[in-house]
Design an enzyme around this catalytic site. Sequence first.
Site, PDB file in Angstrom:
ATOM      1  N   HIS A 106     -22.137 -45.446 -28.819  1.00 53.75           N
ATOM      2  CA  HIS A 106     -23.309 -45.950 -29.763  1.00 53.75           C
ATOM      3  C   HIS A 106     -24.544 -45.270 -29.094  1.00 53.75           C
ATOM      4  CE1 HIS A 106     -21.639 -48.537 -33.041  1.00 53.75           C
ATOM      5  NE2 HIS A 106     -20.667 -48.996 -32.043  1.00 53.75           N
ATOM      6  N   CYS A 107     -25.228 -44.492 -29.572  1.00 53.68           N
ATOM      7  CA  CYS A 107     -26.475 -44.269 -28.941  1.00 53.68           C
ATOM      8  C   CYS A 107     -27.630 -44.353 -29.793  1.00 53.68           C
ATOM      9  CB  CYS A 107     -26.260 -42.471 -29.005  1.00 53.68           C
ATOM     10  SG  CYS A 107     -25.030 -41.760 -28.246  1.00 53.68           S
TER      11      CYS A 107
END
Length: 147
Positions: A106-107
Amino acid sequence: MAGANQTCIFCQIVHDPNSTTRLLHTDEKVVAFQDIKPSAQRHYLVIPKEHVPTVRDLQRRDEDYSLVRHMLSVGQELLLKDAPQTTHRFGFHQPPFNSVDHLHLHCFALPFMPRWKFIKYKSLGPFGGFIEAEKLLEKLRPLPSKV
């Protein structure tokens, strides 16, 4: 689909030429795309092309460390380009809190939206939850070889 799981939605994104998912990045190891249910101003996922179920399937070895390092590098580049003025956060859900059994980073370009979404991305210590990418890299860093 070599190196793929036929029932995995992320493997389908990687290997199906008819996939409608817009790829933000693709190279020999990973692809990146926007999360379909974003939890922040920008919320991207970086996934390996080869099916790796979860962080628990990674080991303290060069190839796994290199993969996660590369995933983080791709995520950082994307957010630096798309949201340079925001705070960024990177990490992985750990079982049983992962929604898809295919490793995915997840960014985030913060803030979380809505703000309560931060709760989904907290560490729960020995119970799992969310692990920051740098913390996972510490766990995967290969030990120096004894000569």
